[in-house]
Design a protein around this motif. Structure first.
Motif, mmCIF file in Angstrom:
data_model
loop_
_atom_site.group_PDB
_atom_site.id
_atom_site.type_symbol
_atom_site.label_atom_id
_atom_site.label_comp_id
_atom_site.label_asym_id
_atom_site.label_seq_id
_atom_site.Cartn_x
_atom_site.Cartn_y
_atom_site.Cartn_z
ATOM 1 N N PHE A 257 -9.867 -9.495 -12.896
ATOM 2 C CA PHE A 257 -9.731 -8.716 -11.672
ATOM 3 C C PHE A 257 -10.437 -7.386 -11.892
ATOM 4 O O PHE A 257 -10.079 -6.623 -12.786
ATOM 5 N N VAL A 258 -11.465 -7.123 -11.097
ATOM 6 C CA VAL A 258 -12.259 -5.908 -11.226
ATOM 7 C C VAL A 258 -11.916 -4.999 -10.048
ATOM 8 O O VAL A 258 -12.123 -5.360 -8.893
ATOM 9 N N LYS A 259 -11.376 -3.819 -10.364
ATOM 10 C CA LYS A 259 -11.038 -2.866 -9.307
ATOM 11 C C LYS A 259 -12.322 -2.339 -8.678
ATOM 12 O O LYS A 259 -13.373 -2.288 -9.317
ATOM 13 N N LYS A 260 -12.229 -1.929 -7.420
ATOM 14 C CA LYS A 260 -13.423 -1.475 -6.703
ATOM 15 C C LYS A 260 -14.165 -0.419 -7.514
ATOM 16 O O LYS A 260 -13.560 0.412 -8.180
ATOM 17 N N GLY A 261 -15.465 -0.493 -7.461
ATOM 18 C CA GLY A 261 -16.309 0.414 -8.216
ATOM 19 C C GLY A 261 -16.526 -0.005 -9.660
ATOM 20 O O GLY A 261 -17.343 0.565 -10.355
ATOM 21 N N GLY A 262 -15.782 -1.009 -10.117
ATOM 22 C CA GLY A 262 -15.973 -1.533 -11.466
ATOM 23 C C GLY A 262 -15.404 -0.679 -12.580
ATOM 24 O O GLY A 262 -15.702 -0.898 -13.742
ATOM 25 N N GLY B 293 -4.071 -5.186 -6.484
ATOM 26 C CA GLY B 293 -5.198 -4.810 -5.634
ATOM 27 C C GLY B 293 -5.165 -3.348 -5.230
ATOM 28 O O GLY B 293 -4.114 -2.702 -5.225
ATOM 29 N N SER B 294 -6.309 -2.814 -4.874
ATOM 30 C CA SER B 294 -6.442 -1.404 -4.510
ATOM 31 C C SER B 294 -5.963 -1.099 -3.104
ATOM 32 O O SER B 294 -5.350 -0.073 -2.865
ATOM 33 N N ASN B 295 -6.260 -1.953 -2.148
ATOM 34 C CA ASN B 295 -6.019 -1.628 -0.737
ATOM 35 C C ASN B 295 -5.263 -2.712 0.020
ATOM 36 O O ASN B 295 -5.612 -3.039 1.137
ATOM 37 N N PHE B 296 -4.219 -3.247 -0.568
ATOM 38 C CA PHE B 296 -3.470 -4.289 0.123
ATOM 39 C C PHE B 296 -2.391 -3.670 0.997
ATOM 40 O O PHE B 296 -1.753 -2.699 0.610
ATOM 41 N N PRO B 297 -2.162 -4.253 2.177
ATOM 42 C CA PRO B 297 -1.057 -3.782 3.012
ATOM 43 C C PRO B 297 0.258 -3.976 2.257
ATOM 44 O O PRO B 297 0.469 -5.002 1.633
ATOM 45 N N ASN B 298 1.117 -2.987 2.293
ATOM 46 C CA ASN B 298 2.351 -3.033 1.509
ATOM 47 C C ASN B 298 3.524 -3.657 2.241
ATOM 48 O O ASN B 298 4.512 -4.001 1.643
#
Length: 187
Positions: free
Chosen positions: A142-147, A175-180
């Motif tokens: 799993f690679v977070k946005k921007g690496g 994940g970085s931007n998942f709805p909670n």
């Protein structure tokens, strides 16, 4: 005459070592990789990647779930369907993640390692894992946005036993931007 015979014997031994290395390092792995006539097949949600497209994706503004698989790997074939279901579910919740995969049998482990090592976070993770443990099929990263950050998805969370819900849960938690505010029913 004795020196010539000794040199000839050394030359034959060196040639034999090279031939055995070729058999064990190239021919046998190829035979093992191709002994299964089944295939993972095409994916609706995971994009098939090569070195250039993978490098671009890691620099993007979305998280990336990267599956390392082998097309003729029986474990990879077993995981394909649950991973597809998990990707479908996640993509219904958010568009902030890419799903990618790369066939380690087709591109060879050394090539894939070289490509992934262009990303500093991936390079560090692969060095931590050591050569024997890194980039085995099947595995998922799993690679977070921007690496900037790379996490190896725990082996038990990959979707084994057709439990794709565990993979969805893991991806949502990391994940970085998942709805909670999604309920358990929505899973």
């Amino acid at each position: 005459c004795i020196q010539a015979a000794s040199a000839l014997r050394l030359s034959i031994c060196a040639s034999l070592r090279k031939m055995l290395a070729y058999v064990f390092l190239v021919l046998i792995p190829l035979a093992l990789a191709s002994n299964n006539d089944q295939q993972v097949g095409r994916s609706k949600y995971y994009k098939e990647f090569d070195d250039d497209s993978l490098t671009r994706m890691f620099k993007g503004e979305k998280d990336t779930a990267l599956v390392i698989y082998g097309d003729s790997c029986s474990h990879c074939q077993e995981l394909s369907e649950p991973q597809e279901k998990a990707a479908k579910k996640i993509l219904k919740l958010t568009d902030t993640i890419n799903f990618a995969r790369i066939d380690i049998f087709r591109f060879r482990k050394a090539t894939v390692t070289k490509v992934l090592s262009k990303n500093e976070a991936f390079k560090n993770l692969l060095e931590e894992e050591g050569d024997e443990q890194s980039l085995q099929a099947p595995s998922m990263y799993f690679v977070k946005k921007g690496g900037e950050e790379v996490i190896k998805v725990p082996h038990g969370e990959l979707g084994w036993s057709y439990n794709w819900k565990k993979l969805v849960k893991w991806l949502k938690e990391n994940g970085s931007n998942f709805p909670n505010k999604k309920t358990q029913k929505e899973l």
